[in-house]
Design a protein around this motif. Sequence first.
Motif, PDB file in Angstrom:
ATOM      1  N   ASP A  97       0.812  -1.230   0.000  1.00 46.06           N
ATOM      2  CA  ASP A  97       0.000   0.000   0.000  1.00 46.06           C
ATOM      3  C   ASP A  97       0.839   1.271   0.000  1.00 46.06           C
ATOM      4  OD1 ASP A  97      -2.394  -1.397  -0.024  1.00 46.06           O
ATOM      5  OD2 ASP A  97      -2.470  -1.543   2.161  1.00 46.06           O
ATOM      6  N   ARG A  98       1.878   1.293  -0.828  1.00 42.52           N
ATOM      7  CA  ARG A  98       2.714   2.494  -0.926  1.00 42.52           C
ATOM      8  C   ARG A  98       2.333   3.275  -2.186  1.00 42.52           C
ATOM      9  NH1 ARG A  98       6.861   1.888   2.908  1.00 42.52           N
ATOM     10  NH2 ARG A  98       6.126   0.184   4.236  1.00 42.52           N
ATOM     11  N   PRO A  99       2.381   4.612  -2.118  1.00 45.94           N
ATOM     12  CA  PRO A  99       1.936   5.422  -3.265  1.00 45.94           C
ATOM     13  C   PRO A  99       2.991   5.516  -4.367  1.00 45.94           C
ATOM     14  CG  PRO A  99       2.616   6.857  -1.473  1.00 45.94           C
ATOM     15  CD  PRO A  99       2.784   5.446  -0.967  1.00 45.94           C
ATOM     16  N   VAL A 100       3.188   4.430  -5.081  1.00 49.22           N
ATOM     17  CA  VAL A 100       4.097   4.445  -6.237  1.00 49.22           C
ATOM     18  C   VAL A 100       3.282   4.065  -7.478  1.00 49.22           C
ATOM     19  CG1 VAL A 100       6.187   3.895  -4.935  1.00 49.22           C
ATOM     20  CG2 VAL A 100       4.827   2.050  -5.887  1.00 49.22           C
TER      21      VAL A 100
ATOM     22  N   SER B 223      -1.689  15.811  -6.022  1.00 48.94           N
ATOM     23  CA  SER B 223      -2.687  16.466  -5.164  1.00 48.94           C
ATOM     24  C   SER B 223      -3.856  15.548  -4.801  1.00 48.94           C
ATOM     25  CB  SER B 223      -3.224  17.729  -5.856  1.00 48.94           C
ATOM     26  OG  SER B 223      -3.792  17.353  -7.088  1.00 48.94           O
ATOM     27  N   ALA B 224      -3.847  14.309  -5.282  1.00 52.36           N
ATOM     28  CA  ALA B 224      -4.962  13.391  -4.970  1.00 52.36           C
ATOM     29  C   ALA B 224      -4.990  13.105  -3.471  1.00 52.36           C
ATOM     30  CB  ALA B 224      -4.791  12.097  -5.749  1.00 52.36           C
ATOM     31  N   SER B 225      -6.184  12.968  -2.925  1.00 49.21           N
ATOM     32  CA  SER B 225      -6.310  12.787  -1.473  1.00 49.21           C
ATOM     33  C   SER B 225      -5.838  11.404  -1.032  1.00 49.21           C
ATOM     34  CB  SER B 225      -7.753  13.033  -1.026  1.00 49.21           C
ATOM     35  OG  SER B 225      -8.601  12.163  -1.742  1.00 49.21           O
ATOM     36  N   ASP B 226      -6.137  10.374  -1.805  1.00 49.72           N
ATOM     37  CA  ASP B 226      -5.695   9.023  -1.442  1.00 49.72           C
ATOM     38  C   ASP B 226      -4.928   8.454  -2.635  1.00 49.72           C
ATOM     39  OD1 ASP B 226      -5.286   6.406  -0.778  1.00 49.72           O
ATOM     40  OD2 ASP B 226      -7.327   6.040  -0.061  1.00 49.72           O
ATOM     41  N   ARG B 227      -3.626   8.690  -2.618  1.00 48.34           N
ATOM     42  CA  ARG B 227      -2.825   8.320  -3.791  1.00 48.34           C
ATOM     43  C   ARG B 227      -2.692   6.805  -3.929  1.00 48.34           C
ATOM     44  NH1 ARG B 227       2.171  11.352  -5.472  1.00 48.34           N
ATOM     45  NH2 ARG B 227       3.159  10.450  -3.647  1.00 48.34           N
ATOM     46  N   VAL B 228      -2.674   6.098  -2.817  1.00 45.54           N
ATOM     47  CA  VAL B 228      -2.561   4.637  -2.917  1.00 45.54           C
ATOM     48  C   VAL B 228      -3.775   4.073  -3.657  1.00 45.54           C
ATOM     49  CG1 VAL B 228      -2.500   2.479  -1.623  1.00 45.54           C
ATOM     50  CG2 VAL B 228      -1.121   4.419  -0.865  1.00 45.54           C
ATOM     51  N   GLN B 229      -4.953   4.504  -3.236  1.00 45.59           N
ATOM     52  CA  GLN B 229      -6.182   4.017  -3.861  1.00 45.59           C
ATOM     53  C   GLN B 229      -6.248   4.440  -5.332  1.00 45.59           C
ATOM     54  OE1 GLN B 229      -8.274   1.900  -2.926  1.00 45.59           O
ATOM     55  NE2 GLN B 229      -9.811   2.150  -4.528  1.00 45.59           N
TER      56      GLN B 229
END
Length: 216
Positions: A134-137, A173-179
């Motif tokens: 669940d990392r924002p990559v 700028s997305a609020s939930d980058r992982v999702q």
Amino acid sequence: MSLKKIYNTLFKNYGPQNWWPGDTPFEVMVGAVLTQNTAWLNVERAIHNLVEANALSAETIVAAHPKRLAVWLKPSGYFNIKAKRLKNYCRWYIEQGGYEALLGWPTDELRHGLLSVNGVGPETADDILLYAFDRPVFVIDAYTRRLFRRLGLIEGSEHYEELRRIFETGLRSASDRVQLFNEYHALIVIHAKDVCKTKPNCQVCCLIQACQVKGP
Ligand code: SF4
């Protein structure tokens, strides 16, 4: 069209994809290693063999005889190479203390560690980071290159890290980058497999208004 608008269009058209197809983080990791150069259906068959043999654990895979492991992985293709890669990955995974220990690693360090494993490249590492940890990559693959080149947003020949930077910066700028990254990659894959194929089916494409080339 911005990256976010393209996402919104794809999401509206296809709906949530609920990736990654795997029951546990470890199964996601195994799938990420096995999916290189093969269709997902073949990966599922190989994972099914591991489950049937009660061998879907890092310890069992490391302990398995290479020939036996290769037989289990045969449906995924390049099975001797993949057996070696999977063993390498599982050995590293155990040495680092397993999932709970790795969960505490900062993302950059974890990425660096994954890339240190022989046979794990940037796409595999980022699949694991995004879908198992669940990392924002943002995962870059051949489908991403083809679709966004046709849309006119990239050249398509950029280095992996350059493309990853473009997507992660464009969506910062997305609020939930992982999702968002989770769904976005899955939507790119379904669109590139079903519509924006090698020979694209532009007549049914939800992105036709934004497309620069409207064709291969
Ligand atoms: S219009 Fe055609 S080439 Fe452009 S994104 Fe859609 S399917 Fe691909």
